[in-house]
Design a protein around this motif. Structure first.
Motif, PDB file in Angstrom:
ATOM      1  N   GLU A 155      15.054   0.686  -7.506  1.00 26.76           N
ATOM      2  CA  GLU A 155      15.016   2.109  -7.188  1.00 26.76           C
ATOM      3  C   GLU A 155      14.402   2.913  -8.330  1.00 26.76           C
ATOM      4  OE1 GLU A 155      18.741   2.638  -4.083  1.00 26.76           O
ATOM      5  OE2 GLU A 155      19.000   3.293  -6.154  1.00 26.76           O
ATOM      6  N   GLY A 156      13.657   3.955  -7.984  1.00 30.27           N
ATOM      7  CA  GLY A 156      13.071   4.835  -8.987  1.00 30.27           C
ATOM      8  C   GLY A 156      11.586   4.583  -9.185  1.00 30.27           C
ATOM      9  N   LEU A 157      11.048   5.224 -10.205  1.00 32.47           N
ATOM     10  CA  LEU A 157       9.620   5.127 -10.536  1.00 32.47           C
ATOM     11  C   LEU A 157       9.411   3.983 -11.520  1.00 32.47           C
ATOM     12  CD1 LEU A 157       6.913   6.701 -10.014  1.00 32.47           C
ATOM     13  CD2 LEU A 157       7.387   7.924 -12.153  1.00 32.47           C
ATOM     14  N   HIS A 158       8.648   2.980 -11.121  1.00 33.42           N
ATOM     15  CA  HIS A 158       8.466   1.784 -11.947  1.00 33.42           C
ATOM     16  C   HIS A 158       7.025   1.275 -11.866  1.00 33.42           C
ATOM     17  CE1 HIS A 158      12.789   1.434 -12.484  1.00 33.42           C
ATOM     18  NE2 HIS A 158      12.957   1.411 -11.172  1.00 33.42           N
ATOM     19  N   LEU A 174       2.060   2.374 -10.457  1.00 37.60           N
ATOM     20  CA  LEU A 174       3.224   3.208 -10.749  1.00 37.60           C
ATOM     21  C   LEU A 174       3.666   3.838  -9.431  1.00 37.60           C
ATOM     22  CD1 LEU A 174       4.997   4.173 -13.127  1.00 37.60           C
ATOM     23  CD2 LEU A 174       3.566   6.228 -13.223  1.00 37.60           C
ATOM     24  N   ARG A 175       4.709   3.311  -8.860  1.00 39.72           N
ATOM     25  CA  ARG A 175       5.166   3.739  -7.542  1.00 39.72           C
ATOM     26  C   ARG A 175       6.665   4.024  -7.580  1.00 39.72           C
ATOM     27  NH1 ARG A 175       1.591   2.353  -3.276  1.00 39.72           N
ATOM     28  NH2 ARG A 175      -0.225   1.182  -3.972  1.00 39.72           N
ATOM     29  N   GLU A 176       7.080   4.857  -6.646  1.00 43.44           N
ATOM     30  CA  GLU A 176       8.501   5.207  -6.588  1.00 43.44           C
ATOM     31  C   GLU A 176       9.138   4.618  -5.339  1.00 43.44           C
ATOM     32  OE1 GLU A 176      11.540   9.016  -6.937  1.00 43.44           O
ATOM     33  OE2 GLU A 176       9.398   9.365  -6.636  1.00 43.44           O
ATOM     34  N   VAL A 177      10.228   3.897  -5.536  1.00 44.95           N
ATOM     35  CA  VAL A 177      11.054   3.416  -4.436  1.00 44.95           C
ATOM     36  C   VAL A 177      12.238   4.371  -4.322  1.00 44.95           C
ATOM     37  CG1 VAL A 177      12.607   1.571  -3.691  1.00 44.95           C
ATOM     38  CG2 VAL A 177      10.342   1.003  -4.597  1.00 44.95           C
ATOM     39  N   GLU A 178      12.327   5.065  -3.207  1.00 45.88           N
ATOM     40  CA  GLU A 178      13.380   6.073  -3.037  1.00 45.88           C
ATOM     41  C   GLU A 178      14.757   5.440  -2.928  1.00 45.88           C
ATOM     42  OE1 GLU A 178      12.755   9.003  -0.064  1.00 45.88           O
ATOM     43  OE2 GLU A 178      10.821   9.656  -0.880  1.00 45.88           O
ATOM     44  N   GLY A 204      10.292   4.247   0.825  1.00 46.63           N
ATOM     45  CA  GLY A 204       9.386   4.882  -0.131  1.00 46.63           C
ATOM     46  C   GLY A 204       8.128   5.385   0.553  1.00 46.63           C
TER      47      GLY A 204
END
Length: 261
Positions: A155-158, A174-178, A204
């Protein structure tokens, strides 16, 4: 051609992907997009049209809810009748769910959307063959509790470069998993399913090639004891050069929903 008015429709669909080679049209292969266009060509009796999908799914991946945009030069006067005719002629493993007229400003590719993917699996036993189109069976024992902890780390921006198949130095990783959670399966049931089944549910705006399956593959390795939580945490850091080597099978992956904002 004269400047005819063009009409735009958003059509929601669902399909079982097990016998198809994914969404995108490919020479001499049966794909979802090919079957949709063939059916539309038949029911529209050769009228000019174009379709554009909201995204691509891989071979054997299913969709509980996906969408495509229909561009056509003739207004659909009775949307209910059109949907009925479309479903009457689609193969039994595809179904149209809804149709909605949109305007020229709507772009199914660029329009902001949230996708929710589900990965359905079980472990520790050989399952009924009817499970194969929807569920992955891991014959080894798995530590589900640590896999639940591992799922939350996504989860989050990684930096998801390690979780993108054949990543290059030019991609945007750099992608965000909600949200990402692993829970007992309550979404899909069948009398031939084993007693205990599980789902990885990931939400996401965008995902890399095979990202969900590579995430799931790493969680399976975590459940087997081949990697630990620190390994997953480190793999998501900006400086990580790790390359994930286990892609979970495609048939367990389902595009569960697409929401347009």
């Amino acid at each position: 051609m004269f400047n005819k008015k063009r009409y735009y429709y958003l059509i929601k669909i669902q399909y079982l992907g097990y016998r198809f080679h994914g969404w995108q049209k490919q020479p001499k292969l049966k794909t979802i997009h090919l079957m949709i266009d063939r059916t539309l060509n038949f029911i529209l009796e050769g009228k000019q049209f174009k379709t554009l999908g909201s995204g691509r799914t891989d071979a054997m991946v299913s969709a509980n809810e996906s969408a495509f945009e229909l561009f056509i030069y003739e207004k659909i006067e009775d949307e209910v009748a059109f949907l009925d005719l479309f479903n009457h002629n689609l193969p039994q493993d595809l179904r149209a769910l809804a149709i909605e007229e949109v305007d020229a400003e709507f772009n199914i590719i660029q329009h902001s959307k949230i996708k929710e993917y589900v990965y359905l699996f079980t472990f520790g036993q050989k399952c009924h063959p009817f499970c194969a189109p929807l569920m992955t069976t891991i014959l080894d024992d798995l530590d589900i509790e640590i896999m639940k902890e591992g799922a939350k780390l996504f989860e989050g921006l990684h930096n998801f470069k390690p979780y993108c198949f054949r990543a290059t130095d030019k991609g945007l990783y750099l992608r965000e998993v909600e949200s990402c959670r692993l829970v007992e399966n309550t979404l899909f049931t069948a009398n031939f399913f084993p007693e205990n089944t599980f789902t990885l549910i990931v939400k996401g705006k965008g995902f890399g090639r095979n990202q969900i399956r590579l995430m799931m593959g790493t969680l399976i390795k975590l459940g087997r004891g081949e990697v630990d939580l620190n390994y997953i945490e480190s793999s998501l850091k900006p400086e990580s050069t790790e390359v994930m080597d286990f892609i979970a099978p495609a048939s367990g992956l389902i595009l569960n929903s697409v929401e347009f904002e």
